[in-house]
Write a protein that holds these residues in place. Structure first.
Motif, PDB file in Angstrom:
ATOM      1  N   GLY A   1      -9.077   5.617  -1.335  1.00 53.77           N
ATOM      2  CA  GLY A   1      -8.284   4.816  -2.253  1.00 53.77           C
ATOM      3  C   GLY A   1      -7.193   4.044  -1.557  1.00 53.77           C
ATOM      4  O   GLY A   1      -6.907   2.895  -1.909  1.00 53.77           O
ATOM      5  N   THR A   2      -6.600   4.639  -0.526  1.00 50.28           N
ATOM      6  CA  THR A   2      -5.552   3.958   0.237  1.00 50.28           C
ATOM      7  C   THR A   2      -6.100   2.749   0.970  1.00 50.28           C
ATOM      8  O   THR A   2      -5.491   1.667   0.970  1.00 50.28           O
ATOM      9  CB  THR A   2      -4.917   4.937   1.249  1.00 50.28           C
TER      10      THR A   2
ATOM     11  N   MET B   1      -5.484   2.683  -6.277  1.00 49.89           N
ATOM     12  CA  MET B   1      -4.901   3.902  -5.731  1.00 49.89           C
ATOM     13  C   MET B   1      -4.814   4.980  -6.802  1.00 49.89           C
ATOM     14  O   MET B   1      -5.179   6.145  -6.568  1.00 49.89           O
ATOM     15  CB  MET B   1      -3.501   3.586  -5.184  1.00 49.89           C
TER      16      MET B   1
ATOM     17  N   GLY C   1       1.020   5.765  -7.129  1.00 52.97           N
ATOM     18  CA  GLY C   1      -0.304   6.090  -7.650  1.00 52.97           C
ATOM     19  C   GLY C   1      -0.548   7.587  -7.707  1.00 52.97           C
ATOM     20  O   GLY C   1      -1.110   8.097  -8.691  1.00 52.97           O
TER      21      GLY C   1
ATOM     22  N   THR D   1       0.823  -1.207   0.000  1.00 52.91           N
ATOM     23  CA  THR D   1       0.000   0.000   0.000  1.00 52.91           C
ATOM     24  C   THR D   1       0.855   1.254   0.000  1.00 52.91           C
ATOM     25  O   THR D   1       0.541   2.237  -0.683  1.00 52.91           O
ATOM     26  CB  THR D   1      -0.936   0.012   1.226  1.00 52.91           C
TER      27      THR D   1
ATOM     28  N   PHE E   1       0.672   3.838  -2.916  1.00 55.54           N
ATOM     29  CA  PHE E   1       0.237   5.191  -2.550  1.00 55.54           C
ATOM     30  C   PHE E   1       1.074   6.246  -3.265  1.00 55.54           C
ATOM     31  O   PHE E   1       0.540   7.116  -3.965  1.00 55.54           O
ATOM     32  CB  PHE E   1       0.341   5.364  -1.032  1.00 55.54           C
TER      33      PHE E   1
ATOM     34  N   THR F   1      -6.893   0.072  -1.516  1.00 55.84           N
ATOM     35  CA  THR F   1      -5.643  -0.528  -1.975  1.00 55.84           C
ATOM     36  C   THR F   1      -5.131  -1.553  -0.981  1.00 55.84           C
ATOM     37  O   THR F   1      -4.703  -2.654  -1.350  1.00 55.84           O
ATOM     38  CB  THR F   1      -4.582   0.572  -2.194  1.00 55.84           C
TER      39      THR F   1
END
Length: 233
Positions: free
Chosen positions: A154-155, A109, A31, A24, A28, A158
């Motif tokens: 989104g995090t 992400m 992304g 992640t 992150f 993910t």
């Protein structure tokens, strides 16, 4: 149940969480950089690059695993170079778990970050430029705070995708107990061995984790919506 909890090997949980966190973090930053880069492109190039970056989301994970295996096998130039010069072995190793999870989870992400950036009011950016702020300062002081609810969602998504990854991980990292066996791989292994009680235990664990993640997404999204309502009123 108490005996099962006492006897079960907890390494799949720890490996899944460790893999999810590292994957992640990678997804992150990459992304956000990718989303910022794509937004600066012209329409035609934007569609092409966006399509390439989104491919892992729509392809079967085993296809992504196949390509990763071709790239990072010790018989291939990249994999051989990493092993000979840095001592990093991707295939059948924990770094392979991280790489597979990051690649599969990355589109979530990227697309959430891009969608969040696209919701930022251009007038706010123009105001920052009028005040003499640099583009970097505008991005970190104006764009990121406004887009943060979408980026946070989104995090979390993910992370959820990373801890549940199966197809690409099994092809690239294998299914080695205590080394690369995640919860998803443990469930498949226990079912294949006919140990449905242990498989059911891991299913329960991943369902609880998934529910907590969905709850976190709802809380983050809810806060973002409340902030928007207060601002528009």
């Amino acid at each position: 149940m108490e005996a099962l909890i006492t006897e079960v090997n907890w390494s799949p949980l720890f490996i899944s969480l460790k893999t999810g966190i590292v994957a992640t973090i990678l997804a992150f930053f990459i992304g956000i950089l990718a989303a910022r880069f794509v937004m600066k492109l012209g329409n035609t190039m934007k569609w092409i690059v966006d399509g390439i970056l989104t491919l892992p989301l729509v392809l079967p994970p085993t296809v992504a695993g196949f390509f990763l295996l071709l790239l990072f096998s010790l018989k291939r130039p990249i994999g051989k170079y990493l092993w000979m010069n840095t001592g990093v072995k991707v295939v059948l190793s924990w770094p392979g778990c991280v790489l597979a999870a990051a690649v599969i989870a990355f589109p979530l992400m990227y697309r959430n970050a891009r969608a969040a950036f696209e919701q930022v009011d251009v007038n706010m950016i123009a105001a920052g430029r009028t005040l003499g702020m640099s583009e970097r300062k505008i991005f970190w002081k104006i764009v990121m705070p406004i887009a943060m609810p979408g980026i946070a969602s989104g995090t979390v998504l993910t992370f959820a995708r990373a801890i549940g990854e199966y197809g690409a991980t099994s092809m690239l990292a294998g299914n080695i107990l205590g080394k690369t066996q995640t919860i998803a791989l443990a469930i498949a292994s226990e079912v294949s061995a006919g140990n449905f009680e242990v498989a059911g235990f891991w299913v329960t664990v991943i369902v609880i984790l998934s529910f907590v993640i969905v709850l976190a997404i709802n809380m983050i999204s809810g806060k973002g919506m409340k902030q928007m309502r207060r601002w528009t009123m």
